[in-house]
Design an enzyme around this catalytic site. Structure first.
Site, PDB file in Angstrom:
ATOM      1  CD  GLU A   4      19.276  -4.031 -34.617  1.00 51.77           C
ATOM      2  OE1 GLU A   4      18.029  -4.078 -34.518  1.00 51.77           O
ATOM      3  OE2 GLU A   4      19.881  -3.734 -35.661  1.00 51.77           O
ATOM      4  CD  GLU A  22      25.058  -4.481 -33.775  1.00 50.34           C
ATOM      5  OE1 GLU A  22      24.181  -3.976 -34.492  1.00 50.34           O
ATOM      6  OE2 GLU A  22      25.663  -5.512 -34.079  1.00 50.34           O
ATOM      7  CG  ASN A  27      17.328  -4.682 -42.785  1.00 54.67           C
ATOM      8  OD1 ASN A  27      18.348  -5.278 -42.465  1.00 54.67           O
ATOM      9  ND2 ASN A  27      16.578  -4.034 -41.919  1.00 54.67           N
ATOM     10  CB  CYS A  47      14.993  -3.018 -36.746  1.00 52.60           C
ATOM     11  SG  CYS A  47      15.487  -4.544 -37.487  1.00 52.60           S
TER      12      CYS A  47
HETATM   13  C1  SIN Z   1      18.154  -2.338 -38.854  1.00 54.69           C
HETATM   14  O1  SIN Z   1      17.125  -2.142 -39.458  1.00 54.69           O
HETATM   15  O2  SIN Z   1      18.364  -3.448 -38.346  1.00 54.69           O
HETATM   16  C2  SIN Z   1      19.239  -1.319 -38.679  1.00 54.69           C
HETATM   17  C3  SIN Z   1      18.817   0.058 -38.960  1.00 54.69           C
HETATM   18  C4  SIN Z   1      19.889   1.088 -38.721  1.00 54.69           C
HETATM   19  O3  SIN Z   1      21.064   0.804 -38.524  1.00 54.69           O
HETATM   20  O4  SIN Z   1      19.528   2.253 -38.732  1.00 54.69           O
END
Ligand code: SIN
Length: 475
Positions: free
Chosen positions: A250, A455, A152, A284
């Site tokens: 994550e 992170e 993604n 996510c």
């Molecule tokens: C993710 O969807 O895993 C990361 C999203 C983000 O860095 O904002």
């Protein structure tokens, strides 16, 4: 694709500075369903060769002075921005996100490289006073790091892991998603041009099972960082247990987005659009459950519906708002969540578009309830279910009523409630009156089933460092 620098679209794995070409795994543009090219399906032996190359390169890399490591990372950062338009085209072609959003991801990805280049010079230990001797706590690189990244964010999830690893003095073996390897490889091409030494960054392309087994089984790999589903994260943790690796995971989310009666309604609708529809809902941290207090429920629905009806959907390269979904499995899940919700009392309030099957129609569902699948599972698509609540206590119970704990958002103008509610949310990332919680300076990560570690931020580099207690007597 019309690239200024066609060499960035490179169908090869990178092991110890050598490029390996083998057209094993076809990469499909999710919008056109046509092939972009084919990359090697790296074997167990090739993955082990990459680990060995990383190990050998690390002995020189970890002793390279911090300022030099910072300079090399900054050179890599600059090249990413110089080639932003090409990198965005490659990203959009393999992942599907609209070109403007893809350019945004390249800038987001590069921001982690810059942040950790700057942090490289601030890796400090400490001197601890103890009687009769000198005691220092020294920070050292943890070892070779396996970096397993999702489809993604094919650029930014790599840089968010690789930049702190390199800044800390670790070398890496990257396993990008087999759906989106070209963005990773382009980063490898630019890393070579930046002068990052051979073997410090290795990229093994291909299907996950064999590569994942080689990475997790290796005693040389001391650290594994993964972004993806909770199911796969737990599996990698299990596979990594015999070799006791440090883990950063994550994982999935189920973000609540809570709007109180006293919220600035326009701002809340804007925040919901940002949070829900970024990357077509495939992040996510996307709002998964929109909870709106009953006093403004109907007004919120009307405004959100108007905004969603105005969204354009189509091939990412064509300047639309929402591109294709990544694959048929993703679309099946979205469609099953929608039918389940409709069968349990939800009503669709947005218009219907006539779309090709690889696209999902962005949809607002009113009268969502907790019996629906989309209340407990992450939809990962452009579906906005709106739940109604009456009291703050009820909103908190629903918001926290999930095993996941990545991101949560809420809108209120009551300062006492802002602190009370924000502190009571059981999530690693909380947005008050904002739908965006992602930037290089922020510690990013979840609690509960959403994972381990952080992170970005100062915390991000600690994940790649271990502390040595150095006791000195007789001084
Ligand atoms: C993710 O969807 O895993 C990361 C999203 C983000 O860095 O904002």
């Amino acid at each position: 694709m019309n690239l200024t620098d066609p060499s960035l679209l490179c169908p090869k794995a990178l092991i110890g500075g050598e490029w390996i070409a083998r057209p094993d795994v076809e990469v499909i543009n999710p919008a056109t369903q046509r092939s972009i090219g084919a990359v090697p399906d790296c074997t167990h032996a090739e993955t082990e060769a990459a680990i060995t190359a990383a190990h050998e390169a690390m002995s020189a890399w970890k002793t390279t002075d911090h300022a030099t490591r910072a300079d090399l990372l900054l050179a890599w950062h600059d090249l990413m921005l110089d080639h932003k338009a090409d990198l965005a085209q490659i990203l959009s072609a393999e992942q599907g996100k609209p070109l403007a959003e893809a350019e945004g991801e390249i800038a987001y990805g590069a921001s982690f490289v810059r942040w950790f280049a700057e942090e490289a010079r601030r890796i400090n230990g400490k001197v601890i006073p103890v009687p009769g001797k000198k005691l220092m706590a020294l920070k050292e690189p943890v070892g070779v790091a396996a970096i397993i990244t999702p489809w993604n964010f094919p650029n930014a999830m790599i840089t968010r892991k690789v930049a702190p690893a390199l800044a800390a003095g670790c070398s890496v073996v990257i396993k990008p998603s087999d759906l989106t390897p070209f963005s990773a490889i382009a980063l490898g091409v630019l890393a070579q041009r930046a002068g990052i030494p051979a073997g410090v960054i290795n990229i093994v392309t291909g299907l996950p099972t064999e590569i994942g087994a080689a990475l997790t089984q290796s005693p040389i790999v001391r650290k594994l960082s993964f972004t993806g589903s909770t199911r796969v994260g737990a599996l990698l943790a299990e596979q990594s247990a015999p070799t006791l690796k440090r883990l950063s995971l994550e994982l999935g989310g189920n973000a609540p987005f809570v709007v109180f009666d006293d919220a600035d309604l326009e701002a809340a609708v804007e925040g919901a659009m940002v949070s829900k529809f970024r990357n077509g809902g495939q992040t996510c941290v996307c709002a998964n459950r929109i909870l709106v207090q009953s006093g403004i429920y109907d007004q919120f629905i009307d405004k959100l519906t108007a905004r969603v009806d105005a969204l354009t959907v189509g091939e990412g390269q064509a300047g639309v708002d929402i591109g294709p979904m990544i694959n048929a499995a993703a679309l099946d899940k979205i469609n099953s969540h929608i039918s389940d919700a409709l069968s349990k009392g939800a009503t669709r309030v947005t218009k219907k578009r006539d779309l090709a099957p690889q696209f999902a129609d962005p949809i607002v569902l009113r009268d969502a309830n907790l019996d629906m699948q989309l209340a407990s599972e992450e939809t990962f698509g452009p579906v906005a279910p709106v739940f109604r609540f009456e009291t703050e206590e009820e909103a908190l119970e629903i918001a926290n009523g999930t095993p996941f704990g990545l991101a949560a958002y809420f809108y209120t103008t009551d300062m006492a409630r802002a602190f009370r509610f924000g502190e009571a949310l059981e999530f690693g990332l909380v947005g008050l009156n904002t739908g965006a919680v992602s930037n290089a300076e922020a510690p990013f990560g979840g609690v509960k089933f959403s994972g381990l570690g952080r992170e970005g931020a100062q915390e991000g580099i600690e994940e790649y460092l271990s502390t040595k207690a150095f006791h000195m007597g007789g001084l």
